[in-house]
Write an enzyme that holds these catalytic residues in place. Structure first.
Site, PDB file in Angstrom:
ATOM      1  N   GLY A 104      -1.667  38.519  -1.426  1.00 51.14           N
ATOM      2  CA  GLY A 104      -1.709  39.580  -2.429  1.00 51.14           C
ATOM      3  C   GLY A 104      -2.968  39.599  -3.260  1.00 51.14           C
ATOM      4  N   LYS A 106      -9.747  33.487  -3.270  1.00 49.60           N
ATOM      5  CA  LYS A 106      -8.494  33.683  -4.010  1.00 49.60           C
ATOM      6  C   LYS A 106      -8.819  34.254  -5.379  1.00 49.60           C
ATOM      7  CE  LYS A 106      -4.285  31.402  -5.610  1.00 49.60           C
ATOM      8  NZ  LYS A 106      -3.506  30.129  -5.648  1.00 49.60           N
ATOM      9  N   ASP A 122      -2.170  42.723  -9.636  1.00 51.86           N
ATOM     10  CA  ASP A 122      -3.480  43.370  -9.768  1.00 51.86           C
ATOM     11  C   ASP A 122      -4.537  42.753  -8.854  1.00 51.86           C
ATOM     12  OD1 ASP A 122      -4.048  40.949 -11.023  1.00 51.86           O
ATOM     13  OD2 ASP A 122      -4.015  41.790 -13.044  1.00 51.86           O
ATOM     14  N   GLY A 123      -4.171  41.696  -8.140  1.00 49.79           N
ATOM     15  CA  GLY A 123      -5.108  41.087  -7.204  1.00 49.79           C
ATOM     16  C   GLY A 123      -6.045  40.061  -7.815  1.00 49.79           C
ATOM     17  N   ASP A 180       6.669  30.238   2.082  1.00 45.84           N
ATOM     18  CA  ASP A 180       5.355  30.880   2.181  1.00 45.84           C
ATOM     19  C   ASP A 180       4.246  29.986   1.645  1.00 45.84           C
ATOM     20  OD1 ASP A 180       6.987  31.854  -0.200  1.00 45.84           O
ATOM     21  OD2 ASP A 180       4.977  32.304  -0.907  1.00 45.84           O
ATOM     22  N   ASN A 181       4.616  28.843   1.048  1.00 42.10           N
ATOM     23  CA  ASN A 181       3.626  27.888   0.547  1.00 42.10           C
ATOM     24  C   ASN A 181       3.605  26.600   1.361  1.00 42.10           C
ATOM     25  OD1 ASN A 181       2.982  29.622  -1.607  1.00 42.10           O
ATOM     26  ND2 ASN A 181       4.580  28.762  -2.896  1.00 42.10           N
TER      27      ASN A 181
END
Length: 570
Positions: A155, A176, A188-189, A323-324
């Site tokens: 994301g 990142k 918001d990225g 997911d981690n």
């Protein structure tokens, strides 16, 4: 020193701060869409440069399906593993706050002088492309806090490409905090300074502790305004954006496979899994009919070893979602982690984890849960007998974990050889530490520094504060006798040899939350001196260092450290 229109400052020969000459015009009144268009327009008109000798490749683009839809706009993605999308340049001026010289030289084959290149800060923050780079965002899903969360994905991360160094090692470079992707959901990225400082420092600290981990090349701080509600209590404040360029042999995770099984994309699942095996599990023959069973066995074994290693240094990941969890069994995605201070199996570093699901003492069980979800993802590709084999492999996970845990803690206590009752000596010590709240890191470190005669006579120096605290426990003398008896049966071993051996596995310094917080508070004021000091200290965590001692990094934590909180907000 000023060169080529930018300013370069060097701290401790390991960290540079570069302030770019021109600040990007920014109008607060412009809409997000207008600004996003302008930034993408700017990015797409920046040409790749050749001054920095780092050329990337994309082997996976030839092997794995790519999203047919272009652009960074948020959407549900189907039928692919990656989406092509561009990083969004941060608001200038930019500051190159930290660089890992080890990564620069020994992974990327670059000379230290490269950080003086005016383009370097832009290339490691998303403003320019390395030659050969095609930025991608990875599609994956995951179980978060025990529940399926659907599509997640990168994301706020952009996979830049792969680099194969002079040693033949293949590394994947990823930004990142580099802006929105199709997987940003409501985000918001961006990433902020506090989380980026923690990720940069802990990635490198874990490597030098000997724990399998992703690495971090650089930390860039910007003037990008980022709004965050750090503790989800309605108190939204303005922070500043930052980017970490991080590296791993692979960023594929359990959720990479889960999303494909959940959506019924079994052809893509098989393609991705075969690619992972071919590229990262080279000892497994790609034409072996049981290759998925062997792959699963390898991941089970290495995941058990990784979590045991976490426990041996008192590390709590904080967010052990599927997911981690890396398929290569390395530590990735440093968020609300924590190194345990007072020994407490219920230690939870993440204030967002209300139920303590990811407490340090629960990590082994969470690993088992995640591996069960991996097996569910693999199940459509397995014959019934292969599924039975995998289920048996999973049943052996606990034994693998406990065996590795005991091996690591035997080393921490200086034991050689094998004895049946030594696991009791380990458990006895940990119980004493739990009852007294003894400091985990320094108790083991001081056991490696104290002499056996001092232990025998009870004359522990007051400077050994953690061991002194522990010695007040009523059963401490009983434990000491068991410990000394075990050591005495190692006939050819000397006390000096024991101390040397133990000091090589028991760190004097770990990245305690209060240390990271102290560096963050300074960094938010553009003072990166403590980031540099911590970076230098944590590259040699087993060696006593004068500057680190002056900073109190091996002393009792300050009283204000008990009030610190870390959340998922980043």
């Amino acid at each position: 020193m000023t060169q080529h229109g930018f300013t370069l400052f060097v701290l401790f020969s390991a960290v540079a701060s570069t302030t770019c000459r021109y600040e990007q015009d920014f109008c607060e009144s412009k809409s997000c869409n207008e600004r996003e268009f302008e930034q993408n327009h700017f990015y797409n008109n920046v040409k790749a440069y050749g001054e920095i000798p780092l050329t990337l490749s994309h082997k996976l683009l030839d092997a794995l399906p790519l999203d047919e839809v272009d652009g960074n706009f948020i959407r549900t993605v189907k039928g692919c593993v990656f989406s092509e999308c561009n990083p969004t340049p941060l608001k200038e001026p930019l500051t190159l706050a930290a660089v890992s010289q080890d990564v620069l030289r020994n992974i990327l084959d670059l000379n230290e002088s490269v950080i003086q290149n005016e383009d370097f800060v832009h290339s490691v923050s998303g403003g320019k492309l390395f030659p050969g780079s095609i930025p991608l965002a990875h599609r994956y899903g995951g179980h978060q806090f025990g529940y399926w969360a659907g599509q997640l994905g990168d994301g706020r991360a952009h996979f830049l490409g792969e680099y194969t160094n002079r040693k033949g090692e293949r590394w994947e470079l990823q930004l990142k905090g580099s802006g929105k992707t199709p997987y940003s959901r409501s985000g918001d990225g961006w990433a902020v300074i506090r989380s980026s400082v923690r990720e940069f420092l802990c990635s490198e600290a874990m490597h030098f502790l000997g724990v399998p981990t992703s690495r971090a090349l650089s930390l860039v701080v910007s003037e990008e305004p980022v709004w965050r509600d750090q503790f989800y209590n309605g108190n939204v404040i303005k922070e500043r954006g930052a980017v970490v360029l991080r590296l791993a042999k692979s960023w594929f995770r359990i959720g990479s496979l889960e999303i494909l099984t959940k959506t019924g994309e079994l052809d893509v699942l098989r393609t991705l899994l075969d690619f992972i095996i071919k590229e990262h599990f080279k000892s497994i023959a790609i034409n072996d009919p049981d290759k998925y069973v062997v792959f699963f066995s390898r991941v089970v074994n290495e995941t058990a070893h990784l979590i045991a290693h976490w426990m041996s240094v008192g590390f709590a990941h904080g967010v052990c979602n599927t997911d981690n969890f890396s398929l290569l069994s390395i530590t990735i995605d440093y968020g609300p982690f924590g190194f345990m201070e007072a020994y407490d199996p219920s230690f939870v570093p993440n204030t967002s984890d209300d139920e303590g699901r990811y407490s340090i003492g629960a990590q082994a069980n969470v690993g088992l849960f995640n591996l069960q979800k991996l097996l569910e993802a693999l199940q459509p590709l397995l014959a019934s007998d292969q599924l039975s084999q995998c289920q048996q492999i999973l049943r052996e996970y606990s034994q693998i974990y406990h065996q590795r845990f005991n091996e690591l803690f035997k080393a921490k206590l200086g034991f050689l050889g094998n004895e049946e009752k030594e696991s009791y000596v380990i458990a006895f010590l940990l119980k004493l530490m739990e009852d007294t709240g003894a400091d985990f890191t320094m108790t083991f470190r001081e056991l490696s520094e104290v002499s056996l005669s001092q232990l025998q006579t009870g004359s522990i120096p007051l400077s050994m504060w953690a061991l002194s605290d522990l010695s007040s426990q009523e059963y401490f003398r009983d434990w000491v006798q068991l410990y000394l008896q075990r050591l005495s049966r190692m006939k050819s071993d000397s006390d000096a040899a024991r101390q040397h051996r133990m000091q090589g596995v028991n760190p004097r310094y770990v990245l305690r939350n209060w240390m990271a917080e102290s560096a963050i508070r300074k960094a938010e004021k553009n003072d990166f001196s403590e980031v540099a000091l911590l970076q230098k200290t944590l590259t040699e965590p087993f060696v006593e260092q004068e500057a680190a001692e002056r900073a109190g990094y091996s002393s009792k934590p300050p009283s204000w450290a008990r009030q610190l909180r870390v959340s998922c907000s980043s």
